[in-house]
Design an enzyme around this catalytic site. Structure first.
Site, PDB file in Angstrom:
ATOM      1  N   ALA A  66       1.872  -3.811  -2.445  1.00  0.00           N
ATOM      2  CA  ALA A  66       2.411  -3.893  -1.096  1.00  0.00           C
ATOM      3  C   ALA A  66       1.445  -4.747  -0.282  1.00  0.00           C
ATOM      4  O   ALA A  66       0.296  -4.942  -0.665  1.00  0.00           O
ATOM      5  CB  ALA A  66       2.536  -2.497  -0.501  1.00  0.00           C
ATOM      6  N   GLY A 109       1.957  -1.484  -5.727  1.00  0.00           N
ATOM      7  CA  GLY A 109       3.403  -1.658  -5.618  1.00  0.00           C
ATOM      8  C   GLY A 109       3.951  -2.653  -6.632  1.00  0.00           C
ATOM      9  O   GLY A 109       5.132  -2.579  -6.986  1.00  0.00           O
ATOM     10  N   GLU A 132      -4.638   1.782  -5.440  1.00  0.00           N
ATOM     11  CA  GLU A 132      -4.517   2.224  -4.046  1.00  0.00           C
ATOM     12  C   GLU A 132      -5.719   3.038  -3.582  1.00  0.00           C
ATOM     13  O   GLU A 132      -6.118   2.970  -2.421  1.00  0.00           O
ATOM     14  CB  GLU A 132      -3.241   3.058  -3.869  1.00  0.00           C
ATOM     15  CG  GLU A 132      -1.948   2.261  -3.901  1.00  0.00           C
ATOM     16  CD  GLU A 132      -1.354   2.116  -5.302  1.00  0.00           C
ATOM     17  OE1 GLU A 132      -2.058   2.401  -6.301  1.00  0.00           O
ATOM     18  OE2 GLU A 132      -0.186   1.711  -5.384  1.00  0.00           O
TER      19      GLU A 132
HETATM   20  C1  HXC Z   1      -1.986  -8.678   0.946  1.00  0.00           C
HETATM   21  C2  HXC Z   1      -3.076  -9.777  -0.749  1.00  0.00           C
HETATM   22  C3  HXC Z   1      -2.855  -8.689  -1.637  1.00  0.00           C
HETATM   23  C4  HXC Z   1      -2.133  -7.566  -1.132  1.00  0.00           C
HETATM   24  C5  HXC Z   1      -3.940 -10.207  -2.696  1.00  0.00           C
HETATM   25  N1  HXC Z   1      -3.740 -10.696  -1.454  1.00  0.00           N
HETATM   26  N2  HXC Z   1      -3.401  -8.992  -2.826  1.00  0.00           N
HETATM   27  N3  HXC Z   1      -2.640  -9.765   0.526  1.00  0.00           N
HETATM   28  N4  HXC Z   1      -1.742  -7.607   0.164  1.00  0.00           N
HETATM   29  N5  HXC Z   1      -1.846  -6.512  -1.895  1.00  0.00           N
HETATM   30  C6  HXC Z   1      -4.176 -11.995  -0.923  1.00  0.00           C
HETATM   31  C7  HXC Z   1      -5.654 -12.016  -0.635  1.00  0.00           C
HETATM   32  O1  HXC Z   1      -5.913 -11.415   0.611  1.00  0.00           O
HETATM   33  C8  HXC Z   1      -5.927 -13.499  -0.623  1.00  0.00           C
HETATM   34  O2  HXC Z   1      -5.472 -14.029   0.594  1.00  0.00           O
HETATM   35  C9  HXC Z   1      -5.014 -13.995  -1.721  1.00  0.00           C
HETATM   36  O3  HXC Z   1      -3.995 -13.009  -1.890  1.00  0.00           O
HETATM   37  C10 HXC Z   1      -5.712 -14.176  -3.065  1.00  0.00           C
HETATM   38  O4  HXC Z   1      -6.366 -12.958  -3.390  1.00  0.00           O
HETATM   39  P1  HXC Z   1      -7.942 -12.868  -3.679  1.00  0.00           P
HETATM   40  O5  HXC Z   1      -8.319 -11.461  -3.439  1.00  0.00           O
HETATM   41  O6  HXC Z   1      -8.680 -13.927  -2.973  1.00  0.00           O
HETATM   42  O7  HXC Z   1      -7.954 -13.182  -5.247  1.00  0.00           O
HETATM   43  P2  HXC Z   1      -8.981 -12.654  -6.333  1.00  0.00           P
HETATM   44  O8  HXC Z   1     -10.370 -12.671  -5.783  1.00  0.00           O
HETATM   45  O9  HXC Z   1      -8.704 -13.410  -7.573  1.00  0.00           O
HETATM   46  O10 HXC Z   1      -8.610 -11.099  -6.561  1.00  0.00           O
HETATM   47  C11 HXC Z   1      -7.363 -10.724  -7.094  1.00  0.00           C
HETATM   48  C12 HXC Z   1      -7.102  -9.206  -6.885  1.00  0.00           C
HETATM   49  C13 HXC Z   1      -7.296  -8.858  -5.386  1.00  0.00           C
HETATM   50  C14 HXC Z   1      -8.092  -8.397  -7.733  1.00  0.00           C
HETATM   51  C15 HXC Z   1      -5.689  -8.906  -7.368  1.00  0.00           C
HETATM   52  O11 HXC Z   1      -6.485  -9.749  -4.610  1.00  0.00           O
HETATM   53  C16 HXC Z   1      -6.896  -7.468  -5.033  1.00  0.00           C
HETATM   54  O12 HXC Z   1      -7.616  -6.528  -5.288  1.00  0.00           O
HETATM   55  N6  HXC Z   1      -5.739  -7.318  -4.369  1.00  0.00           N
HETATM   56  C17 HXC Z   1      -5.285  -6.050  -3.842  1.00  0.00           C
HETATM   57  C18 HXC Z   1      -4.735  -5.186  -4.942  1.00  0.00           C
HETATM   58  C19 HXC Z   1      -4.302  -3.844  -4.391  1.00  0.00           C
HETATM   59  O13 HXC Z   1      -5.092  -3.059  -3.867  1.00  0.00           O
HETATM   60  N7  HXC Z   1      -2.999  -3.529  -4.495  1.00  0.00           N
HETATM   61  C20 HXC Z   1      -2.436  -2.289  -4.043  1.00  0.00           C
HETATM   62  C21 HXC Z   1      -1.982  -2.434  -2.647  1.00  0.00           C
HETATM   63  S1  HXC Z   1      -1.460  -0.881  -1.977  1.00  0.00           S
HETATM   64  P3  HXC Z   1      -6.331 -15.111   1.416  1.00  0.00           P
HETATM   65  O14 HXC Z   1      -5.542 -15.297   2.667  1.00  0.00           O
HETATM   66  O15 HXC Z   1      -7.681 -14.527   1.597  1.00  0.00           O
HETATM   67  O16 HXC Z   1      -6.326 -16.320   0.507  1.00  0.00           O
HETATM   68  C22 HXC Z   1       0.081  -0.656  -2.563  1.00  0.00           C
HETATM   69  C23 HXC Z   1       0.782   0.591  -2.072  1.00  0.00           C
HETATM   70  C24 HXC Z   1       2.073   0.768  -2.763  1.00  0.00           C
HETATM   71  O17 HXC Z   1       0.603  -1.438  -3.272  1.00  0.00           O
HETATM   72  C25 HXC Z   1       3.037   1.541  -1.969  1.00  0.00           C
HETATM   73  C26 HXC Z   1       4.419   1.155  -2.382  1.00  0.00           C
HETATM   74  C27 HXC Z   1       5.539   1.933  -1.790  1.00  0.00           C
END
Ligand code: HXC
Length: 260
Positions: A66, A109, A132
């Site tokens: 998400a 998500g 998460e």
């Molecule tokens: C918003 C995101 C994002 C996310 C990545 N980006 N994941 N933006 N929401 N979930 C964006 C980053 O901010 C960044 O933007 C760009 O994508 C590239 O990501 P980087 O982090 O720079 O890449 P990298 O260093 O290679 O790391 C990759 C990664 C990391 C390990 C996947 O991006 C990460 O940890 N992402 C979050 C994963 C996460 O926590 N997901 C769960 C979310 S909570 P900029 O603008 O800086 O270039 C969820 C709740 C579910 O999903 C509920 C559902 C009903």
């Protein structure tokens, strides 16, 4: 229909392809993206020429979850009143088979999105996780429930409590994905389209019935599930395609299904 966050195409006459197209944000699933996805899925479901749907990501991700930037300032009252992310489950009402073609990150998500599909194929680059807990929350799109049914309690607990990403190989060994495809750009999508094409050679009625009964296994106890399967099985004798399929077998020819 014009979309901003997804691409739609028809790589095979009966297979619709939906590509998440927000690669710079690793296909983070912001609300407008999910609304577009649901609309494209509904359109494909309603289109009688479509027999199967392939869902894939782009760039380095299937979807990294998400949209954290969209979520970070939300208050409980807003989330509750506005049913935040409740439309995510809309896609579980799609009747045609959906095949997820996963390469790169399928996190939070994004992992849950793949789990809502019917078949998951993964490239060796795929990484699944429920991270998460690292950002102060828990799975909210079904991850804790669907994973527990698929991979069991201990592995689900480990994934959700540590947030560790698991490899494509682990996901395959644990049964999250049906299989891994060979390495290479676009291979997993190609293979998913081939699976879609294979499904499209069957009767849509029977493919939808399969989806309905297999999904019932996740909701019903064994006695109820077996009864449900038997009832649906009996009803298949009311279809023209059952007559066609079985006569074609007896006559040693290829069936010509008409979805009736
Ligand atoms: C918003 C995101 C994002 C996310 C990545 N980006 N994941 N933006 N929401 N979930 C964006 C980053 O901010 C960044 O933007 C760009 O994508 C590239 O990501 P980087 O982090 O720079 O890449 P990298 O260093 O290679 O790391 C990759 C990664 C990391 C390990 C996947 O991006 C990460 O940890 N992402 C979050 C994963 C996460 O926590 N997901 C769960 C979310 S909570 P900029 O603008 O800086 O270039 C969820 C709740 C579910 O999903 C509920 C559902 C009903």
């Amino acid at each position: 229909t014009e979309y901003n966050y997804i691409l739609t195409s028809r790589p095979e006459p009966a297979v619709a392809l939906i590509t998440l197209n927000r690669p710079k944000a690793l296909n983070a699933l912001c609300s407008p993206l999910f609304a577009e996805l649901n609309q494209a899925l509904r359109e494909a479901d309603a289109d009688s020429s479509v027999s199967a749907i392939v869902l894939t990501g782009s760039g380095r991700a299937f979807a990294a979850g998400a949209d954290i930037k969209e979520m970070k300032d939300i208050q409980f009252a807003d989330a509750y009143k506005n049913r935040f992310l409740e439309d995510w489950a809309d896609m579980t009402r799609i009747r045609k088979p959906i095949i997820a073609a996963v390469s790169g990150y399928a996190l939070g998500g994004g992992c849950e999105l793949a789990l809502m599909c019917d078949i998951i194929l993964a490239s060796p680059t795929a990484k699944f996780g429920q991270p998460e807990i690292n950002i102060g929350t828990i799975p909210g799109g079904g991850g804790s429930q669907r994973l527990a049914k698929i991979i069991g309690k201990s592995r689900t607990m480990e994934m959700c409590l540590t947030g560790r990403m698991i490899s494509a190989q682990e996901a395959s060994d644990w049964g999250i994905v049906s299989r891994l495809v060979k390495e290479g750009e676009g291979e997993v999508v190609k293979e998913a389209i081939a699976v879609g094409k294979e499904i499209a050679s069957k009767s849509q009625i029977h493919a939808q019935a399969v989806k309905e009964v297999v999904n019932a296994a996740y909701d019903l106890n064994l006695t109820e599930g077996l009864k449900f399967e038997r009832r649906i099985f009996h009803s298949m004798f009311a279809t023209k395609d059952q007559k066609e399929g079985m006569s074609a077998f007896a006559q040693k020819r290829t069936p010509n299904f008409t979805n009736e």
